[in-house]
Design a protein around this motif. Sequence first.
Motif, PDB file in Angstrom:
ATOM      1  N   ILE A 106       3.805   0.832   5.031  1.00 60.38           N
ATOM      2  CA  ILE A 106       3.061   1.452   3.976  1.00 60.38           C
ATOM      3  C   ILE A 106       3.952   2.625   3.567  1.00 60.38           C
ATOM      4  O   ILE A 106       4.605   3.333   4.436  1.00 60.38           O
ATOM      5  CB  ILE A 106       1.698   2.136   4.698  1.00 60.38           C
ATOM      6  N   GLU A 107       4.074   3.148   2.368  1.00 62.14           N
ATOM      7  CA  GLU A 107       4.834   4.151   1.925  1.00 62.14           C
ATOM      8  C   GLU A 107       3.821   5.339   1.735  1.00 62.14           C
ATOM      9  O   GLU A 107       2.773   5.295   1.145  1.00 62.14           O
ATOM     10  CB  GLU A 107       5.315   3.835   0.518  1.00 62.14           C
ATOM     11  N   VAL A 128       0.769  -1.076  -0.107  1.00 66.27           N
ATOM     12  CA  VAL A 128      -0.040  -0.200   0.098  1.00 66.27           C
ATOM     13  C   VAL A 128       1.011   1.254   0.088  1.00 66.27           C
ATOM     14  O   VAL A 128       1.861   1.164   0.661  1.00 66.27           O
ATOM     15  CB  VAL A 128      -0.888   0.091   1.328  1.00 66.27           C
ATOM     16  N   THR A 129       0.383   2.211  -0.934  1.00 58.61           N
ATOM     17  CA  THR A 129       1.024   3.469  -0.790  1.00 58.61           C
ATOM     18  C   THR A 129      -0.053   4.474  -0.461  1.00 58.61           C
ATOM     19  O   THR A 129      -1.265   4.256  -1.178  1.00 58.61           O
ATOM     20  CB  THR A 129       1.867   3.882  -2.136  1.00 58.61           C
ATOM     21  N   GLY A 130       0.075   5.222   0.389  1.00 61.81           N
ATOM     22  CA  GLY A 130      -1.086   6.425   0.688  1.00 61.81           C
ATOM     23  C   GLY A 130      -0.472   7.883   0.320  1.00 61.81           C
ATOM     24  O   GLY A 130       0.678   8.207   0.471  1.00 61.81           O
ATOM     25  N   VAL A 131      -1.341   8.382  -0.417  1.00 63.03           N
ATOM     26  CA  VAL A 131      -0.819   9.869  -0.813  1.00 63.03           C
ATOM     27  C   VAL A 131      -1.860  11.078  -0.384  1.00 63.03           C
ATOM     28  O   VAL A 131      -3.021  10.722  -0.503  1.00 63.03           O
ATOM     29  CB  VAL A 131      -0.728  10.012  -2.379  1.00 63.03           C
ATOM     30  N   ASP A 132      -1.433  12.088  -0.048  1.00 61.87           N
ATOM     31  CA  ASP A 132      -2.138  13.199   0.563  1.00 61.87           C
ATOM     32  C   ASP A 132      -1.337  14.371   0.567  1.00 61.87           C
ATOM     33  O   ASP A 132      -0.208  14.174   0.639  1.00 61.87           O
ATOM     34  CB  ASP A 132      -2.587  12.888   2.081  1.00 61.87           C
ATOM     35  N   LEU A 133      -2.177  15.598   0.461  1.00 60.61           N
ATOM     36  CA  LEU A 133      -1.596  16.853   0.217  1.00 60.61           C
ATOM     37  C   LEU A 133      -1.425  17.678   1.779  1.00 60.61           C
ATOM     38  O   LEU A 133      -0.307  18.317   1.822  1.00 60.61           O
ATOM     39  CB  LEU A 133      -2.463  17.733  -0.383  1.00 60.61           C
ATOM     40  N   SER A 134      -1.885  16.756   2.952  1.00 64.18           N
ATOM     41  CA  SER A 134      -1.698  17.645   4.248  1.00 64.18           C
ATOM     42  C   SER A 134      -0.528  16.750   4.820  1.00 64.18           C
ATOM     43  O   SER A 134      -0.663  15.643   5.231  1.00 64.18           O
ATOM     44  CB  SER A 134      -2.982  17.354   4.889  1.00 64.18           C
TER      45      SER A 134
END
Length: 248
Positions: free
Chosen positions: A87-88, A65-71
Amino acid sequence: MIPWYEQSFGKDYMIVYKHRDWEQADREVAKMAAWLDLPNRAKVLDIGCGMGRHAVALAACGYQVTGVDLSDILLAEAKENDDEKEIEWMNGDMRSLPFEDGSFDATLNLFTSFGYFSAESDNIAVMRQIRRVLKPNGLFLIDFLNPDYIVQHLIPYSERFEPEHGVHIEEVRSIRDGWVQKEITVYEPGKRDKARQYLERVRLYSLDWFEQQFKHLDLRLEQLYGDYDGSAYKAGSSKRMIMVGKSC
């Protein structure tokens, strides 16, 4: 002016949405994983991962899993919650994802993490990015609110006190010019004059709009659910539009 989505996803956001619990996320992810039917160790991207509840649950299911967010604030919280450190976590804008073409077996966009942008082209850009980072025949899941349900069941005002953090939370909801918006006020008792205020806005895109974009972007909608329990979508009564499909 700073866009609302660069202001609202901070420390107070974690208090306002404290009620979204981890056990619930585990149940939702188990259901979604069954819908996607991915093999073990499939590469999955959680777009707009926030505090990481669903990304952590996905990793527990055996996915990479990779999680991407702006915050950065929410990402820091997500890292704290990632006990296994599997997780990345990436800072990134969903309109220009920081990944190579064809990097993922599946992408997930959960809890209406879509429709934030004032420019139509920006929201379409998010869908283009989903298509770009998916492998051939990659799977996507977009979990969006049902506009018809929102219009019929909108709660204009609510307030509550969060004893753990010692703050009052007021939420004023309205529908304006094709958007649903929530004005959030957070303040300590007796300090209403020092309240912190936030705005959240989501464009009320219809199912027809999504289907049109899917067609233009070579994405194929295969399943449509009305809620996390897997119930069939009904335009007038379903709480959500959970769209599952493949890249063509």
